[in-house]
Enzyme design. Structure first.
Site, PDB file in Angstrom:
ATOM      1  N   GLY A  84       3.299   1.693   6.134  1.00 17.19           N
ATOM      2  CA  GLY A  84       4.717   1.413   5.911  1.00 17.19           C
ATOM      3  C   GLY A  84       5.273   0.402   6.895  1.00 17.19           C
ATOM      4  O   GLY A  84       4.613  -0.004   7.848  1.00 17.19           O
ATOM      5  N   ARG A 170      11.999 -13.107   7.092  1.00 16.73           N
ATOM      6  CA  ARG A 170      11.003 -13.603   6.159  1.00 16.73           C
ATOM      7  C   ARG A 170      11.511 -13.462   4.734  1.00 16.73           C
ATOM      8  O   ARG A 170      12.207 -12.495   4.408  1.00 16.73           O
ATOM      9  CB  ARG A 170       9.764 -12.753   6.398  1.00 16.73           C
ATOM     10  CG  ARG A 170       8.685 -12.817   5.401  1.00 16.73           C
ATOM     11  CD  ARG A 170       7.428 -12.300   6.043  1.00 16.73           C
ATOM     12  NE  ARG A 170       7.227 -10.884   5.784  1.00 16.73           N
ATOM     13  CZ  ARG A 170       6.140 -10.214   6.163  1.00 16.73           C
ATOM     14  NH1 ARG A 170       5.196 -10.817   6.852  1.00 16.73           N
ATOM     15  NH2 ARG A 170       6.008  -8.942   5.882  1.00 16.73           N
ATOM     16  N   ASP A 246      -3.185  -3.723   2.896  1.00 12.96           N
ATOM     17  CA  ASP A 246      -1.731  -3.720   3.113  1.00 12.96           C
ATOM     18  C   ASP A 246      -1.213  -5.124   3.391  1.00 12.96           C
ATOM     19  O   ASP A 246       0.005  -5.343   3.429  1.00 12.96           O
ATOM     20  CB  ASP A 246      -1.344  -2.779   4.265  1.00 12.96           C
ATOM     21  CG  ASP A 246      -2.137  -3.041   5.529  1.00 12.96           C
ATOM     22  OD1 ASP A 246      -3.370  -2.916   5.482  1.00 12.96           O
ATOM     23  OD2 ASP A 246      -1.543  -3.387   6.555  1.00 12.96           O
ATOM     24  N   ASN A 247      -2.120  -6.080   3.576  1.00 14.89           N
ATOM     25  CA  ASN A 247      -1.691  -7.470   3.771  1.00 14.89           C
ATOM     26  C   ASN A 247      -2.045  -8.323   2.564  1.00 14.89           C
ATOM     27  O   ASN A 247      -2.163  -9.547   2.671  1.00 14.89           O
ATOM     28  CB  ASN A 247      -2.338  -8.052   5.035  1.00 14.89           C
ATOM     29  CG  ASN A 247      -1.834  -7.354   6.291  1.00 14.89           C
ATOM     30  OD1 ASN A 247      -0.749  -6.781   6.299  1.00 14.89           O
ATOM     31  ND2 ASN A 247      -2.620  -7.417   7.354  1.00 14.89           N
TER      32      ASN A 247
HETATM   33  P1  AMP Z   1       0.177  -5.606  10.666  1.00 11.25           P
HETATM   34  O1  AMP Z   1      -1.029  -5.632  11.520  1.00 11.25           O
HETATM   35  O2  AMP Z   1       1.326  -6.417  11.203  1.00 11.25           O
HETATM   36  O3  AMP Z   1      -0.101  -5.916   9.239  1.00 11.25           O
HETATM   37  O4  AMP Z   1       0.722  -4.105  10.730  1.00 11.25           O
HETATM   38  C1  AMP Z   1      -0.023  -2.992  10.332  1.00 11.25           C
HETATM   39  C2  AMP Z   1       0.860  -1.767  10.386  1.00 11.25           C
HETATM   40  O5  AMP Z   1       1.283  -1.492  11.730  1.00 11.25           O
HETATM   41  C3  AMP Z   1       2.131  -1.854   9.580  1.00 11.25           C
HETATM   42  O6  AMP Z   1       2.421  -0.581   9.059  1.00 11.25           O
HETATM   43  C4  AMP Z   1       3.156  -2.257  10.606  1.00 11.25           C
HETATM   44  O7  AMP Z   1       4.472  -1.927  10.237  1.00 11.25           O
HETATM   45  C5  AMP Z   1       2.695  -1.466  11.817  1.00 11.25           C
HETATM   46  N1  AMP Z   1       3.132  -2.092  13.063  1.00 11.25           N
HETATM   47  C6  AMP Z   1       2.654  -3.230  13.615  1.00 11.25           C
HETATM   48  N2  AMP Z   1       3.283  -3.494  14.772  1.00 11.25           N
HETATM   49  C7  AMP Z   1       4.191  -2.510  14.972  1.00 11.25           C
HETATM   50  C8  AMP Z   1       5.141  -2.217  15.989  1.00 11.25           C
HETATM   51  N3  AMP Z   1       5.297  -3.019  17.055  1.00 11.25           N
HETATM   52  N4  AMP Z   1       5.891  -1.122  15.840  1.00 11.25           N
HETATM   53  C9  AMP Z   1       5.746  -0.301  14.799  1.00 11.25           C
HETATM   54  N5  AMP Z   1       4.866  -0.511  13.801  1.00 11.25           N
HETATM   55  C10 AMP Z   1       4.091  -1.603  13.880  1.00 11.25           C
HETATM   56 MG    MG Z   2       0.787  -6.052   7.590  1.00 11.85          MG
END
Ligand code: AMP
Ligand code: MG
Length: 487
Positions: A84, A170, A246-247
């Site tokens: 999420g 974004r 998720d990406n």
């Molecule tokens: P990402 O690597 O940016 O695609 O993020 C993967 C997951 O980690 C997603 O659910 C993000 O919302 C969560 N996430 C990444 N960075 C943070 C953060 N600093 N605080 C809370 N959730 C995070």
């Molecule tokens: Mg992501």
């Protein structure tokens, strides 16, 4: 400024959860994308202080209804049933001037119900990288999320060290991911899954609604968009770095720019991301990984599809297999453009494969190679190929390749092909060391290099002196060998 609508928010609760931004200490506007705001229907743009207040989450954006989106995902192959938006908020949707519904989202705006252990924040470096790279991709015509605003928070976020914080805004066709479907499917709630799938069909693939099996048609349409997208990435040497489910956008856009980077010296096994130790998301693996992600998407749709038993599985498998011919056809078309050959030239694939091996063996910079080829094609009487030969450690082999290429060109080139070639081969990409320089300067409070680089990479075919300076490959000491997620 923007006329928000909130259709996604009407979907059942875990897909959209109301959540508020956490104010930051002292927001200051770094950049605002006025042309994009106009595309979204903005008539007038307020002053920088107002924009900084809105796009940091300090002041409510008029008409917005902030919420975090639920999704799951396979991260490096391991399934996580609930991820999420841990640090992002959907403000709402805007129907743009072309009639397309688009999401506006804050990223780095504080904790949400999905934050788990995270702080909900974003360091400045990744915000600047995403701004530069996503706007470059857009300028190249590659489907991507867009950058609307970047604001410094006046606060520090602690990662490997304390860094300045920032909030990024974004714009996406939507933020619905393969992981969103996995989230609904993992809850074994067919009504939720169907509501999501119907929303996606209406929003992104309305033609699927008339198909005999709309959910099979949805799968096929998503496969097709991903195939075209990955072919486009590869044509400019883009390495996403974190192709987790998720990406992976259902709308077929590039989304979630983390440790992404562009290929410099050509190497199909290239990985930049510090977290990709198994080399799962290496450059050449990207088409296979996209298909793997699409297979996970297909699994979520099985309960909605009409067919049953083995025939159902076979049907879904066939749909995923269609990735390969679609990807290859698009890649062939792009290769023909990159080499200045006719779209139907049977030489495009063999010549490109031979050139890739030249680039790899001769340690050639990918972007510089195609730029030099473009210039070479513009001066057919120059038999010396100086600029090109300067790029390789194996000039004799490259000369042999150039002969074959020129023969193929004679067979198919004309003025129009040259224009196609220039537009397939950017003069400049956001090189890793340049992005790093911009981030380093910004950490010292100087945003001028960011604005200069942004101006140049968003006109990637212009040949200004500034562009040529910033386009040059890294010297040995400038090279960036690793990129970091920075989340
Ligand atoms: P990402 O690597 O940016 O695609 O993020 C993967 C997951 O980690 C997603 O659910 C993000 O919302 C969560 N996430 C990444 N960075 C943070 C953060 N600093 N605080 C809370 N959730 C995070
Ligand atoms: Mg992501």
């Amino acid at each position: 400024m923007l006329q928000f609508e909130h259709r996604y928010a009407t979907l059942p609760a875990p897909l959209w959860v109301a959540s508020q931004a956490t104010p930051v200490a002292s927001p200051e506007l770094i950049a605002f994308n006025t042309p994009l705001a106009e595309e979204l229907g903005a008539k007038e743009v307020p002053d920088a202080t107002t924009l900084a207040g809105w796009f940091s989450g300090n002041q409510p954006v008029p008409g917005a209804k902030p919420g975090a989106l639920g999704y799951a995902g396979h991260q490096f192959g391991n399934f996580v049933p609930q991820l999420g938006d841990g640090r992002a908020l959907l403000l709402g949707e805007v129907v743009d001037q072309h009639g397309v519904r688009r999401d506006v989202q804050l990223k780095g705006s504080g904790r949400t119900p999905f934050s788990r252990g995270g702080d909900g924040r974003s360091p400045l470096g990744p915000v600047l990288r995403e701004y530069l790279v996503s706007e470059f991709m857009a300028a190249m015509g590659i489907p991507t999320t867009r950058a609307l605003a970047a604001v410094t928070s006046g606060e520090r976020v602690v990662r490997q060290m304390a860094e300045p914080g920032a909030v990024f805004t974004r714009v996406a066709s939507s933020h619905i991911r393969v992981g969103t479907f996995q989230f609904a499917a993992a809850r074994r709630d067919e009504a939720l899954l169907k509501a999501l799938a119907d929303h996606v069909i209406e929003r992104h693939y309305p033609e699927a609604a008339n198909a005999e099996d709309p959910y099979l048609a949805l799968l096929e349409a998503v496969v097709a968009r991903q195939a075209l997208l990955i072919a486009r990435w590869m044509s400019v040497g883009f390495i996403h770095g974190v192709m987790n489910t998720d990406n992976c956008s259902i709308a077929g856009e590039t989304i979630d720019y983390g440790p992404c980077a562009f290929m410099e010296q050509f190497d199909p096994q290239k990985v930049y991301s510090s977290i990709d130790q198994g080399r799962r998301y290496a450059f050449a693996n990207q088409p296979a990984i996209a298909q793997w992600n699409l297979a996970r998407f297909a699994e979520t749709l099985l309960p909605l599809m009409k067919e049953e038993g083995d025939a159902l599985v076979e049907q879904a498998t066939d749909a995923i297999r269609r990735f390969e011919p679609l990807f290859s056809a698009e890649q062939r078309r792009l290769y023909a453009d990159k080499l200045g050959l006719a779209a139907d030239s049977d030489q495009a694939m063999p010549l490109m494969e031979a050139l890739e091996s030249q680039m790899h063996q001769g340690r050639m910079d990918m972007t510089a190679t195609f730029d030099a080829l473009t210039q070479d094609a513009a001066s057919p009487n120059d038999e010396r190929h100086e600029a090109l030969l300067a790029l390789t450690t194996q000039p004799n082999e490259l000369v042999a390749w150039l002969d074959q290429w020129q023969q193929a060109q004679v067979a198919s080139q004309d003025g129009e092909r040259f224009t196609a070639m220039r537009h397939a081969n950017p003069v400049i990409i956001p090189r890793n060391h340049r992005v790093q320089e911009v981030i380093d300067a910004a950490y010292d409070g100087d945003f001028a290099p960011f604005h200069t680089l942004l101006a140049v990479v968003t006109k990637p075919f212009d040949e200004s002196v500034e562009a040529r300076r910033l386009a040059a490959p890294a010297t040995e000491n400038q090279q960036v060998l690793r990129t970091f997620c920075g989340t």
